[in-house]
Motif scaffolding. Sequence first.
Motif, PDB file in Angstrom:
ATOM      1  N   TRP A  45     -18.545  28.623   6.347  1.00 30.30           N
ATOM      2  CA  TRP A  45     -19.555  28.313   7.355  1.00 30.30           C
ATOM      3  C   TRP A  45     -20.195  29.617   7.835  1.00 30.30           C
ATOM      4  CZ3 TRP A  45     -22.872  25.243   9.382  1.00 30.30           C
ATOM      5  CH2 TRP A  45     -23.249  25.293  10.732  1.00 30.30           C
ATOM      6  N   ASP A  53     -17.646  32.688   9.299  1.00 31.91           N
ATOM      7  CA  ASP A  53     -17.385  32.269  10.673  1.00 31.91           C
ATOM      8  C   ASP A  53     -16.426  31.083  10.653  1.00 31.91           C
ATOM      9  OD1 ASP A  53     -17.513  32.201  13.420  1.00 31.91           O
ATOM     10  OD2 ASP A  53     -19.678  31.920  13.534  1.00 31.91           O
ATOM     11  N   LEU A  55     -15.512  27.180  11.779  1.00 33.00           N
ATOM     12  CA  LEU A  55     -16.314  25.966  11.905  1.00 33.00           C
ATOM     13  C   LEU A  55     -16.543  25.569  13.361  1.00 33.00           C
ATOM     14  CD1 LEU A  55     -14.507  23.924   9.120  1.00 33.00           C
ATOM     15  CD2 LEU A  55     -16.772  24.958   8.932  1.00 33.00           C
ATOM     16  N   THR A  56     -15.664  26.004  14.246  1.00 31.92           N
ATOM     17  CA  THR A  56     -15.737  25.604  15.649  1.00 31.92           C
ATOM     18  C   THR A  56     -16.170  26.753  16.545  1.00 31.92           C
ATOM     19  OG1 THR A  56     -13.367  26.088  15.865  1.00 31.92           O
ATOM     20  CG2 THR A  56     -13.992  23.804  15.380  1.00 31.92           C
ATOM     21  N   SER A  57     -16.920  27.706  15.987  1.00 30.53           N
ATOM     22  CA  SER A  57     -17.341  28.877  16.736  1.00 30.53           C
ATOM     23  C   SER A  57     -18.215  28.507  17.934  1.00 30.53           C
ATOM     24  CB  SER A  57     -18.129  29.824  15.821  1.00 30.53           C
ATOM     25  OG  SER A  57     -18.712  30.872  16.569  1.00 30.53           O
ATOM     26  N   ARG A  61     -21.510  25.765  15.617  1.00 33.97           N
ATOM     27  CA  ARG A  61     -20.373  25.022  15.069  1.00 33.97           C
ATOM     28  C   ARG A  61     -20.852  23.797  14.299  1.00 33.97           C
ATOM     29  NH1 ARG A  61     -20.844  25.096  20.441  1.00 33.97           N
ATOM     30  NH2 ARG A  61     -21.111  23.160  21.608  1.00 33.97           N
ATOM     31  N   PHE A  84     -11.987  19.157  14.908  1.00 33.97           N
ATOM     32  CA  PHE A  84     -13.172  19.708  15.559  1.00 33.97           C
ATOM     33  C   PHE A  84     -12.958  19.793  17.059  1.00 33.97           C
ATOM     34  CE2 PHE A  84     -17.350  19.412  17.605  1.00 33.97           C
ATOM     35  CZ  PHE A  84     -17.951  20.525  17.031  1.00 33.97           C
ATOM     36  N   VAL A  86     -14.292  22.823  20.076  1.00 38.74           N
ATOM     37  CA  VAL A  86     -14.923  24.127  20.292  1.00 38.74           C
ATOM     38  C   VAL A  86     -13.853  25.170  20.574  1.00 38.74           C
ATOM     39  CG1 VAL A  86     -16.572  25.444  21.659  1.00 38.74           C
ATOM     40  CG2 VAL A  86     -17.022  23.050  21.146  1.00 38.74           C
ATOM     41  N   SER A 125     -21.134  16.830   6.675  1.00 38.97           N
ATOM     42  CA  SER A 125     -21.039  17.085   8.104  1.00 38.97           C
ATOM     43  C   SER A 125     -21.361  15.833   8.905  1.00 38.97           C
ATOM     44  CB  SER A 125     -21.984  18.216   8.520  1.00 38.97           C
ATOM     45  OG  SER A 125     -23.323  17.756   8.594  1.00 38.97           O
TER      46      SER A 125
END
Length: 294
Positions: A45, A53, A55-57, A61, A84, A86, A125
């Motif tokens: 990602w 990065d 996935l939950t940045s 995200r 998922f 954050v 997604s």
Amino acid sequence: MKRIPTVLIIALLFTASMAHAHSVWINAFESHAHGGHNAMVSLGWGHALPMDDILTSPNGRIAIEQFDLLDPALKKTKLLKPDFKVAKPELSNGDFDLFAADLGAQKIAMKKDGSQGVYQLSAVSQPTFYTQYIDKSGKTRMQLKAKSELKDIKKVLMAVKYQAFAKSCLTVGKWTDPKPLGHGMEIIPRTDLSDLHVGDLVEVDVLFYGKPLTATAKSIEYITAHSSSFGQSDGFCLMSYIMDGKAQFRVQSSGQWMIGASHKDDVTEDGPLKDLYGKAEQVYHSASLTFTVK
């Protein structure tokens, strides 16, 4: 000098942001050590292969709705899907923040008496709606909801749906052209990805809801291609127009490569996206295909 309408500025900004947006892709690194055939699989990602990065940045995200392995007959097996939520720092000091990362990393160990052919890895997604509007009190608002879910709209400025699709392939035995998976947007290889060398031509089909994309005066369709060993570090990529659903390029270096494509389409009451009528005015989709060059 004429003023540019606000709605046009918003559309241009959204289009520009999509062009520089994060991509999602599948990492699939195969090993034949000790006589076995294993693949280490994970999700990528961001902008840089193989990992950029989480996935939950907090900075951008994406939620993965489906992560699957499909055998040569398209029988689907669900893979381990990242949760998922954050991300928040697990540790923070004056120099850095430390985040835990779940990229869906897992090992696929092929069995010697298993089915022969091309296995497809697929990630989809969660669809996301973006609606920007002026409410009944005159305030400009942005909601991550479909237009139909909002009750206080006076004027819609932007109403879009975005979804990303990613694929990669594992070849057991002889390569055969893989079948479409039915993704909203899909890149299908028509070249043996299991035995690619520098200078080889890679040909692909690009479909949008099962129909070939093609460059027109209304929409210039194209694929991009880059590698961790070509283009990525300097911020450029190869580009090929999509004509009648087909595009091609020659690989320039060994290592992991990614082909990407994106497409915007209008939602109409009687068009192919009619099920979204009233929910969104435009659909943005992106697709990726990753593979390794020897």
